[in-house]
Motif scaffolding. Sequence first.
Motif, PDB file in Angstrom:
ATOM      1  N   ARG A  39       7.937 -11.122 -49.794  1.00 39.49           N
ATOM      2  CA  ARG A  39       7.175 -10.280 -50.722  1.00 39.49           C
ATOM      3  C   ARG A  39       7.557 -10.589 -52.174  1.00 39.49           C
ATOM      4  NH1 ARG A  39       7.967  -5.290 -52.978  1.00 39.49           N
ATOM      5  NH2 ARG A  39       6.060  -4.139 -53.456  1.00 39.49           N
ATOM      6  N   ILE A  97       5.290 -12.177 -55.250  1.00 44.25           N
ATOM      7  CA  ILE A  97       5.130 -11.500 -56.551  1.00 44.25           C
ATOM      8  C   ILE A  97       5.514 -12.466 -57.673  1.00 44.25           C
ATOM      9  CG2 ILE A  97       5.908  -9.583 -58.014  1.00 44.25           C
ATOM     10  CD1 ILE A  97       6.356  -7.973 -55.406  1.00 44.25           C
ATOM     11  N   MET A 132      -3.169  10.074 -49.164  1.00 43.32           N
ATOM     12  CA  MET A 132      -3.073   9.071 -50.232  1.00 43.32           C
ATOM     13  C   MET A 132      -2.246   9.541 -51.424  1.00 43.32           C
ATOM     14  SD  MET A 132      -6.522   6.912 -50.409  1.00 43.32           S
ATOM     15  CE  MET A 132      -7.253   6.164 -48.996  1.00 43.32           C
ATOM     16  N   GLU A 191       6.953  -7.571 -61.230  1.00 47.92           N
ATOM     17  CA  GLU A 191       6.046  -8.599 -61.776  1.00 47.92           C
ATOM     18  C   GLU A 191       6.369  -8.862 -63.240  1.00 47.92           C
ATOM     19  OE1 GLU A 191       2.193 -10.096 -63.439  1.00 47.92           O
ATOM     20  OE2 GLU A 191       3.210  -8.254 -63.959  1.00 47.92           O
ATOM     21  N   ASN A 231       3.405   5.250 -48.599  1.00 48.46           N
ATOM     22  CA  ASN A 231       4.138   3.989 -48.416  1.00 48.46           C
ATOM     23  C   ASN A 231       3.574   2.782 -49.181  1.00 48.46           C
ATOM     24  OD1 ASN A 231       6.297   2.634 -47.378  1.00 48.46           O
ATOM     25  ND2 ASN A 231       5.249   1.985 -45.509  1.00 48.46           N
ATOM     26  N   PHE A 232       2.987   3.016 -50.329  1.00 50.82           N
ATOM     27  CA  PHE A 232       2.522   1.911 -51.162  1.00 50.82           C
ATOM     28  C   PHE A 232       3.478   1.759 -52.336  1.00 50.82           C
ATOM     29  CE2 PHE A 232      -1.389   3.711 -49.294  1.00 50.82           C
ATOM     30  CZ  PHE A 232      -1.788   2.615 -48.563  1.00 50.82           C
ATOM     31  N   THR A 233       3.720   0.514 -52.735  1.00 50.06           N
ATOM     32  CA  THR A 233       4.635   0.323 -53.852  1.00 50.06           C
ATOM     33  C   THR A 233       3.985  -0.459 -54.980  1.00 50.06           C
ATOM     34  OG1 THR A 233       5.507  -1.459 -52.518  1.00 50.06           O
ATOM     35  CG2 THR A 233       6.904   0.481 -52.735  1.00 50.06           C
ATOM     36  N   ASP A 234       4.236   0.027 -56.184  1.00 49.50           N
ATOM     37  CA  ASP A 234       3.696  -0.640 -57.356  1.00 49.50           C
ATOM     38  C   ASP A 234       4.582  -1.843 -57.682  1.00 49.50           C
ATOM     39  OD1 ASP A 234       2.487  -1.337 -59.675  1.00 49.50           O
ATOM     40  OD2 ASP A 234       3.216   0.372 -60.839  1.00 49.50           O
ATOM     41  N   ILE A 235       3.978  -2.993 -57.885  1.00 47.28           N
ATOM     42  CA  ILE A 235       4.767  -4.202 -58.149  1.00 47.28           C
ATOM     43  C   ILE A 235       4.915  -4.474 -59.654  1.00 47.28           C
ATOM     44  CG2 ILE A 235       4.091  -5.289 -55.970  1.00 47.28           C
ATOM     45  CD1 ILE A 235       2.290  -7.169 -57.787  1.00 47.28           C
ATOM     46  N   SER A 236       4.372  -3.575 -60.483  1.00 46.57           N
ATOM     47  CA  SER A 236       4.332  -3.838 -61.933  1.00 46.57           C
ATOM     48  C   SER A 236       5.706  -4.201 -62.505  1.00 46.57           C
ATOM     49  CB  SER A 236       3.774  -2.635 -62.677  1.00 46.57           C
ATOM     50  OG  SER A 236       2.470  -2.394 -62.263  1.00 46.57           O
TER      51      SER A 236
END
Lengths: 106, 479
Positions: A66, A70, A24, A38, A30-35
Motif C-alpha cells: 500500500r 502511494i 459511512m 502522499e 475503515n477507510f483511510t485518507d492517504i493525503s
Amino acid sequence: MRALAIVIFAAVSCFSTVNMFIFMIGPESNFTDISAVESSYSSLRSYLPEKGVIGYEQAGGEIDTREYYIAQYALCPLVLDVNECHKYAIKSDRGEISVIKYTGVK
Amino acid sequence: MTVSFVVSFMVAFAMGYLAVRAIWPEDSRNVRPGIIVLRVCLSFGLGMGLSSCLYFFWLESGAYRFGFIPYIAAELLVFLGLYVIGAHKAGKTQEHVIKTAGVCRSFRLVRITVFVLFIAALVISAASFLSLSSDIPHGEWDAYSIWNQHARFMFRDPALWKEMFHDTLKWSHPDYPLLLPASVARSWQYIGSEAPFAAQAIAFFFVFALAAVAISTVSLLKGQIQGMLCGFAFFSSAYLVQYAAMQYADIPLAFFLTASVSLYLLYCDSRDKVGLLVLAGLMASLAAWTKNEGIIFFLLFSMLVFLFERNRVPADKSRAPFKYFLAGVLPVVITLIFFKTTCALNNDVVTAMVSDPAGAVSRFTDLQRHFFILKSLANSSYFGGNIGKYGLLIYLAVVGISVSATQRKGLRLVLILYCCMAAAYYLVFITTSSSLEWLIACSMNRVFAQLLPILIVTFFIAARSADEILSVRMDKENK
C-alpha cells in the motif's frame, strides 16, 4: 395487499439508505485518507531527478504494498522500482522517508 | 479553480448534449421529465467519453507540444460539427414518440408517501457520498494505484505520459482503457492544477447519473412510482455509493452498461426509433473504453443485438437496424483499438490463460474451486439492502410479473446478456492463476456493483407496475 407491499418496500429501502449513511460516517467504515503519506512523499520531489526510474526500499526488506503504491502515486511520472538498484532510491523506515543517492550506480 | 472546473464540465456536457441531439433528435411533442432526465444523463456520459477520446489523441499525436490550444481547438471542431448535424436533423424528427405506461390516477396518499421517501433516500445518499468522499479525497486503493495515478502521468508531464506503461508498473494495469483517467486529467488541465475535487465531482456525477438513467428508464416504461421504487433499490444498495466515493471505475462502467441496456429497452418499446439503437451502441463502446470488463460486455451486447435485429427491417427504413448500431460503436472502437495496439501492454488475465492453457483447464476441472465461488456468491446478500434477496422475491410474488410484448423482447436480450456476462466473469474467476480467495475478496463485490443496476432495471420492468396497482385500487374505490 399490493399497495401495502409497495409502501413497505419504500419504507424498508429508505431505512437501508439511512443505515448506509450511518455506516459511512461511523468509525467502522475503515477507510483511510492517504493525503498525509502522499504529501510526505511529494515533498521529496525536489531532491529527485525529473524523470526516469528510481529505487524504492523499505526497512527490513519487506515491501508494504500500500505504501509503495502511494509513493508511486505521489511521485509519478518517476517510476519506482522495488526490484533493482538505481542511482536514486526512496527509503521508508517506519514512517521516516528519505532519499538515498548511491555512488557507482548509473 | 472551481470556475475552471465548471467550464471543463460544461464543455464536455455541451458536446455530449449536441451528440445526443444529433443522434436522437428532440421532439417538441414528447417533452416529459423522464426523457429530459435521460437526455441530460446521456449527455454527461457521452461528453465524458468523447472528451476523453480527444484527450487521448491529443497526447498520442504529440499535439501537447503546442500546449492545450490544439485540444481546445479539437473540442471546438467537434462541438461545431455536432451542432451542424443536430441543426440539420432538427426539422426531421421522427413522428413516433416513446410509449409510456398509461398515465393513471394513482392512490394519492401512497404516491405522496413514496415521493417523500424517495426524496429522503436521494438526499441521504448524496450526504453519504459527500461524507465518505471528503474523508478520502484521493479515493481508495484502486483510485490511487490505477485510475488517478494514470491521470497524473497524463497531466504532470504529457511528454512522459507513456512512462505509465513501464514494465515495473504492470501492477497498475496500464492496459486498462482511459476514459476515467483521461477525464480526470482533462479537468486538471482546464483547472491548471491537480485538484482532488475534480475526480470526486466526476465520481459524484457518474453515480447519480447512473441512478437517474435507471429511474427514468423504468419511469418511461412502467410509470413514475415504479421508477421511484427502482430508485429505492438503487439507493439502498450501499456498495454503489461507496464505490463511487472510493473513485473506482466500476461505477462509470456500470453507468455505460445500464445506459446501453436501458436504451435498447426503450428502442424495443419505441417502434424502431433507430437513434436509440445508435446511442445504445455508442454507450456500449464507451463501456469498453472504461474498463476491460466493458470490452466483454460490448462484444456480447453487439452479438446479441445482431442476433435479435438481423431479420428485422423497419417499415420506413431500407437498412437493417444493426447497421445503425454499428455506426454508433465505430468512433470509440477505433480509439480503443488504436490504444490497445499502440500503447497498452497485454492483459495479465489473458496472458496467464494463453501462456498456460493446461493450468487453466486443470483449474477449471477443480470442483473445489467451483464450490468455493458458488458459496461466496450465495453468501453475498447484496441486492435490496435491508430488504434482501428473499424480500425482493416476496415482493415479486405479491405484485406479480407484467410485461408487454415489446418489453418482453428487450428483457429477453437483457437476461441472456446478463447470464453471458455472469458466465464470462465466472470463467475468469475459475481459471485465474492468482489466488482465488484473494480475487474473490477483491473483486466479487465490484462485479456485483457493475451488474447490479442492470438487474435493478430488469427487475422493475418485469414486476407489475406500482402505478398500475394503485390505479386499479383507485378504480375499485371509485366504483
